[in-house]
Design an enzyme around this catalytic site. Structure first.
Site, mmCIF file in Angstrom:
data_model
loop_
_atom_site.group_PDB
_atom_site.id
_atom_site.type_symbol
_atom_site.label_atom_id
_atom_site.label_comp_id
_atom_site.label_asym_id
_atom_site.label_seq_id
_atom_site.Cartn_x
_atom_site.Cartn_y
_atom_site.Cartn_z
ATOM 1 N N ILE A 22 0.866 -1.161 0.104
ATOM 2 C CA ILE A 22 -0.202 -0.530 -0.017
ATOM 3 C C ILE A 22 1.119 1.437 -0.655
ATOM 4 O O ILE A 22 0.435 2.218 -0.507
ATOM 5 C CB ILE A 22 -1.346 -0.353 1.024
ATOM 6 C CG1 ILE A 22 -1.908 -1.111 1.273
ATOM 7 C CG2 ILE A 22 -1.643 0.898 1.216
ATOM 8 C CD1 ILE A 22 -3.089 -1.046 0.184
ATOM 9 N N GLU A 46 -3.842 -5.844 8.007
ATOM 10 C CA GLU A 46 -2.968 -4.328 7.810
ATOM 11 C C GLU A 46 -1.660 -4.512 8.543
ATOM 12 O O GLU A 46 -1.867 -4.601 9.971
ATOM 13 C CB GLU A 46 -4.037 -3.619 8.181
ATOM 14 C CG GLU A 46 -4.967 -3.055 7.326
ATOM 15 C CD GLU A 46 -5.902 -1.677 7.634
ATOM 16 O OE1 GLU A 46 -5.382 -1.300 8.991
ATOM 17 O OE2 GLU A 46 -7.026 -1.789 7.509
ATOM 18 N N ARG A 71 7.204 14.658 19.773
ATOM 19 C CA ARG A 71 6.569 13.038 19.095
ATOM 20 C C ARG A 71 5.788 13.540 18.313
ATOM 21 O O ARG A 71 4.206 13.610 19.447
ATOM 22 C CB ARG A 71 7.064 11.870 20.358
ATOM 23 C CG ARG A 71 7.759 11.594 20.579
ATOM 24 C CD ARG A 71 8.731 11.727 20.013
ATOM 25 N NE ARG A 71 9.724 10.266 19.811
ATOM 26 C CZ ARG A 71 10.517 9.638 19.507
ATOM 27 N NH1 ARG A 71 10.986 10.184 17.984
ATOM 28 N NH2 ARG A 71 11.401 8.923 19.313
ATOM 29 N N ALA A 83 17.441 6.709 22.068
ATOM 30 C CA ALA A 83 16.656 4.948 20.541
ATOM 31 C C ALA A 83 17.519 5.502 19.414
ATOM 32 O O ALA A 83 17.006 6.746 18.822
ATOM 33 C CB ALA A 83 15.594 4.742 21.399
ATOM 34 N N GLU A 99 23.591 5.120 18.527
ATOM 35 C CA GLU A 99 21.870 5.814 19.066
ATOM 36 C C GLU A 99 23.090 6.685 20.605
ATOM 37 O O GLU A 99 22.497 8.008 20.218
ATOM 38 C CB GLU A 99 21.148 5.582 19.017
ATOM 39 C CG GLU A 99 20.303 4.899 17.307
ATOM 40 C CD GLU A 99 19.885 6.379 16.955
ATOM 41 O OE1 GLU A 99 20.012 7.208 17.285
ATOM 42 O OE2 GLU A 99 19.447 5.650 15.576
ATOM 43 N N GLU A 103 22.859 11.159 19.979
ATOM 44 C CA GLU A 103 22.005 11.561 21.477
ATOM 45 C C GLU A 103 22.434 12.071 22.553
ATOM 46 O O GLU A 103 21.819 13.473 21.987
ATOM 47 C CB GLU A 103 20.955 10.643 21.061
ATOM 48 C CG GLU A 103 20.179 10.615 19.913
ATOM 49 C CD GLU A 103 18.627 9.705 20.172
ATOM 50 O OE1 GLU A 103 18.242 9.614 20.817
ATOM 51 O OE2 GLU A 103 18.247 9.588 19.201
ATOM 52 N N SER A 120 4.221 -2.619 18.794
ATOM 53 C CA SER A 120 2.788 -3.444 18.461
ATOM 54 C C SER A 120 2.657 -4.655 17.977
ATOM 55 O O SER A 120 2.252 -4.095 16.969
ATOM 56 C CB SER A 120 2.235 -2.405 17.971
ATOM 57 O OG SER A 120 2.679 -0.965 18.670
ATOM 58 N N PRO A 121 2.543 -5.710 18.164
ATOM 59 C CA PRO A 121 2.074 -6.907 17.121
ATOM 60 C C PRO A 121 1.226 -7.095 16.632
ATOM 61 O O PRO A 121 1.213 -7.397 15.932
ATOM 62 C CB PRO A 121 2.800 -8.208 18.117
ATOM 63 C CG PRO A 121 2.606 -7.568 19.980
ATOM 64 C CD PRO A 121 2.567 -6.218 19.417
ATOM 65 N N GLU A 126 7.583 -4.319 13.867
ATOM 66 C CA GLU A 126 8.734 -3.381 14.567
ATOM 67 C C GLU A 126 9.455 -4.572 16.388
ATOM 68 O O GLU A 126 8.242 -4.813 17.019
ATOM 69 C CB GLU A 126 8.229 -2.259 15.104
ATOM 70 C CG GLU A 126 9.669 -1.904 15.582
ATOM 71 C CD GLU A 126 9.543 -0.240 16.162
ATOM 72 O OE1 GLU A 126 10.746 0.234 16.515
ATOM 73 O OE2 GLU A 126 8.221 0.129 16.694
ATOM 74 N N GLU A 145 20.245 15.409 10.585
ATOM 75 C CA GLU A 145 19.666 17.128 10.556
ATOM 76 C C GLU A 145 18.373 17.065 10.626
ATOM 77 O O GLU A 145 17.973 18.195 11.388
ATOM 78 C CB GLU A 145 20.035 16.915 9.285
ATOM 79 C CG GLU A 145 19.553 16.517 8.081
ATOM 80 C CD GLU A 145 19.962 16.985 6.595
ATOM 81 O OE1 GLU A 145 18.847 16.354 5.887
ATOM 82 O OE2 GLU A 145 20.825 16.307 5.806
#
Length: 189
Positions: A22, A46, A71, A83, A99, A103, A120-121, A126, A145
């Site tokens: 998609i 989905e 966020r 992270a 990372e 950071e 979020s299975p 992820e 950047e």
């Protein structure tokens, strides 16, 4: 996982009949799969594909390094442990070290894997790999950047207050605070 729980043998397995792309973005992609359910019926799923991420519980002088950044999905500032996403072909430990320095400006002389978890299975693949270090040396901050954040070192009490205030509300940072508290109380994770 034992053999009887593998997806090909488990009675709840959903067989993919068709997969339709998609959207392909810079970080994620979205697909809709048509699946055969265990009862023989079909349905759609989905699915968000993500390359995976790393996060670091970094302790300096009995304080945890955190970053505060806006966020957009939540429309608010969040306090989180350092992270970032995995680059193509990058090993999680190397990404965690990268990372952390990018950071916070700190380099980990040694680092250990704590846990890997699904974010979020129900709709995404992820996996976040969480690392721990309290063996740090000062390096240089190298933000991307499009990355705007501030770094601070907070006490366990501050972290717990941030949770109550909602300034910390993401899973990886909640896991970090609770793991740090466990280590403080018992001496191990």
């Amino acid at each position: 996982m034992s053999d009887h729980h593998t997806k090909s043998q488990h009675p709840f397995n959903e067989e993919t009949l068709e997969s339709k792309p998609i959207f392909q973005g810079k970080i994620i992609s979205l697909q809709v799969d048509t699946v055969r359910l265990p009862n023989g019926e079909t349905s759609t799923r989905e699915i968000v594909r993500h390359p995976g991420a790393v996060a670091v519980v970094a302790i300096v002088d009995n304080k945890m390094l955190v970053v505060e950044q806006f966020r957009k999905p939540l429309e608010k500032l969040q306090v989180e442990i350092p992270a970032g996403k995995l680059d193509a072909g990058e090993e999680p430990e190397a990404a965690a070290r990268r990372e952390l320095e990018e950071e916070t400006g700190y380099r980990a002389r040694s680092i250990e894997h704590l846990q890997s978890f699904s974010t979020s299975p129900g709709f995404a693949d992820e996996i976040v790999h969480v690392y721990f270090t309290d063996d740090l040396e000062q390096g240089d901050v190298h933000l991307d950047e499009d990355e705007f954040l501030t770094c601070e070192a907070i006490t366990l009490e501050q972290a717990q207050a941030y949770i109550k205030e909602g300034r910390i509300c993401d899973a990886k940072t909640l896991l970090a605070v609770y793991a740090w508290r466990l280590r403080t109380l018992t001496g191990s994770f």
